[in-house]
Design an enzyme around this catalytic site. Structure first.
Site, mmCIF file in Angstrom:
data_model
loop_
_atom_site.group_PDB
_atom_site.id
_atom_site.type_symbol
_atom_site.label_atom_id
_atom_site.label_comp_id
_atom_site.label_asym_id
_atom_site.label_seq_id
_atom_site.Cartn_x
_atom_site.Cartn_y
_atom_site.Cartn_z
ATOM 1 N N ASN A 1 73.702 36.944 61.641
ATOM 2 C CA ASN A 1 74.331 37.293 62.907
ATOM 3 C C ASN A 1 74.111 36.177 63.922
ATOM 4 O O ASN A 1 73.214 35.352 63.786
ATOM 5 C CB ASN A 1 73.756 38.606 63.449
ATOM 6 C CG ASN A 1 74.275 39.821 62.709
ATOM 7 O OD1 ASN A 1 75.420 39.845 62.279
ATOM 8 N ND2 ASN A 1 73.441 40.834 62.558
ATOM 9 N N LYS B 1 83.020 37.651 65.567
ATOM 10 C CA LYS B 1 82.044 38.573 64.966
ATOM 11 C C LYS B 1 80.955 38.927 65.973
ATOM 12 O O LYS B 1 80.495 40.080 66.037
ATOM 13 C CB LYS B 1 81.431 37.927 63.718
ATOM 14 C CG LYS B 1 80.311 38.750 63.063
ATOM 15 C CD LYS B 1 80.801 40.074 62.510
ATOM 16 C CE LYS B 1 79.653 40.907 61.910
ATOM 17 N NZ LYS B 1 78.973 40.241 60.791
ATOM 18 N N ASN C 1 76.477 47.176 68.409
ATOM 19 C CA ASN C 1 75.129 47.197 67.837
ATOM 20 C C ASN C 1 74.114 47.889 68.737
ATOM 21 O O ASN C 1 73.365 48.763 68.307
ATOM 22 C CB ASN C 1 74.667 45.765 67.521
ATOM 23 C CG ASN C 1 75.037 45.335 66.126
ATOM 24 O OD1 ASN C 1 76.124 45.643 65.657
ATOM 25 N ND2 ASN C 1 74.154 44.620 65.469
ATOM 26 N N GLY D 1 65.899 36.079 52.087
ATOM 27 C CA GLY D 1 65.988 37.219 52.994
ATOM 28 C C GLY D 1 66.782 38.332 52.348
ATOM 29 O O GLY D 1 67.914 38.611 52.738
ATOM 30 N N GLY E 1 71.922 40.510 51.846
ATOM 31 C CA GLY E 1 71.556 39.624 50.750
ATOM 32 C C GLY E 1 71.534 40.327 49.411
ATOM 33 O O GLY E 1 71.996 39.781 48.397
ATOM 34 N N GLU F 1 67.508 41.913 66.492
ATOM 35 C CA GLU F 1 68.084 40.599 66.778
ATOM 36 C C GLU F 1 68.820 40.591 68.117
ATOM 37 O O GLU F 1 69.690 39.753 68.336
ATOM 38 C CB GLU F 1 69.054 40.203 65.663
ATOM 39 C CG GLU F 1 68.417 39.954 64.318
ATOM 40 C CD GLU F 1 69.421 39.453 63.292
ATOM 41 O OE1 GLU F 1 69.349 38.273 62.907
ATOM 42 O OE2 GLU F 1 70.290 40.243 62.885
ATOM 43 N N GLY G 1 67.570 41.437 52.335
ATOM 44 C CA GLY G 1 67.805 42.726 52.960
ATOM 45 C C GLY G 1 69.108 43.301 52.455
ATOM 46 O O GLY G 1 69.565 42.987 51.353
ATOM 47 N N SER H 1 74.669 50.472 63.093
ATOM 48 C CA SER H 1 74.520 49.023 63.225
ATOM 49 C C SER H 1 73.211 48.547 62.619
ATOM 50 O O SER H 1 72.260 49.305 62.432
ATOM 51 C CB SER H 1 74.574 48.626 64.701
ATOM 52 O OG SER H 1 73.395 49.040 65.381
ATOM 53 N N SER H 2 73.171 47.242 62.324
ATOM 54 C CA SER H 2 71.938 46.647 61.810
ATOM 55 C C SER H 2 70.815 46.787 62.832
ATOM 56 O O SER H 2 69.642 46.950 62.471
ATOM 57 C CB SER H 2 72.168 45.175 61.463
ATOM 58 O OG SER H 2 72.583 44.435 62.604
#
Length: 301
Positions: free
Chosen positions: A102, A178, A186, A7, A12, A260, A9, A247-248
């Site tokens: 996450n 977290k 997010n 993965g 990573g 997510e 992204g 945010s992601s």
């Protein structure tokens, strides 16, 4: 070490790039457009101190990789089981897998799917993919990992590659801390399409963030997880520490990708309902992100 990043992204690629710079044999497993760019030019790593091209391997199919000593498992939460099963045939009995994802249950879900030990981890880094094969680093970059027989060695290896890594005595507490951070910002960053620094300047946003945090703490305690007393203070400090970071979830929506959110605020809403703990703010933020996904045609997660 032979390192596979499942993965590849933003998270990573950043950590994989640092491991490659430290001399490890790294293969990034990601989408074909990223793989093509990395194979042609290497990974472009952009930081506040400059940009460098890092030569490393890339593949779109894990069946092509050398059996790894270490796996950084970084896929989106909804893809955990499927990606794990695709990777499983390439694992060695002593391959170490770190879940850098996450949410609070990815490591246990992955372990159940592949029948191989998985070490839960908590990631503190601000990154984004700025284009095919191009990762941009905004700040931080440390890891907390769960305790295991291999954790001390892995932590030392990562730290020597400029990835400060600590073995956490209570990884569930760290995962929930977290999660609270992600739940607080997010969805708001995604719906507004704003970086963290601009969010709290809007009247009422801080109170919404406080409501989210309070609900998360109540649900975590109902699940038997101890939450540090300073989690509210630390969570409210994030915009000041990373003012330019989106945010992601915001990045996912901007690219038309499923988010997510079900594994962030959605998890808190679901567990709250199961334990009889109200979490209306988390539920509302979950629905808001899904509405944006529906409008943009990215598909509800």
């Amino acid at each position: 070490m032979q390192v596979a990043v499942m993965g590849a992204g933003a998270v990573g690629c950043y950590f994989g790039g640092l491991l490659a710079l430290a001399g490890h044999d790294v293969t990034l497993i990601g989408r074909p457009n990223h793989v093509a760019a990395i194979e042609a030019n290497g990974l472009r790593l952009e930081t506040k101190t400059g940009t460098q091209m890092i030569p490393l391997k890339a593949a779109s199919d894990p069946s092509a990789i050398t059996p790894p000593d270490l796996v950084l498992f970084c896929v989106k939460s909804a893809d955990t089981e499927a990606a794990g099963r695709a990777l499983q045939p390439r694992l060695k009995p002593d391959s170490v897998i770190l879940s850098l994802q996450n949410g609070v249950d990815n490591a246990s879900r992955l372990q159940a799917a592949i029948g191989h030990p998985v070490i839960a981890s908590v990631v503190y880094v601000g990154t984004e993919m700025a284009g095919p094969g191009h990762v941009r680093h905004h700040g931080r970059g440390e890891l907390l990992i769960g305790a295991s027989a291999q954790s001390d060695v892995i932590a030392a290896t990562l730290t020597s590659a400029k990835i400060p890594t600590t073995v956490a005595p209570d990884i569930d507490q760290a995962l929930w801390s977290k999660l609270i951070l992600n739940c607080a910002y997010n969805a708001l960053s995604a719906v507004a399409d704003l970086p963290y620094g601009a969010l709290l300047a809007i009247d009422g946003t801080e109170q919404v963030v406080r409501n989210v945090i309070e609900e998360c703490i109540a649900v975590a305690r109902a699940c038997g997880v101890s939450i540090p007393d300073d989690v509210l203070t630390k969570t409210l400090a994030l915009p000041g520490a990373m003012p330019s970071q989106k945010s992601s979830t915001a990045q996912d929506l901007a690219r038309g990708k499923p988010s997510e959110i079900d594994f962030l605020n959605g998890t808190v809403a679901r567990l709250g309902a199961a334990h009889g703990v109200p979490a209306p703010t988390n539920l509302a933020l979950t629905v808001m992100v899904k509405l944006v996904e529906s409008r943009r045609g990215s598909g509800a997660s």
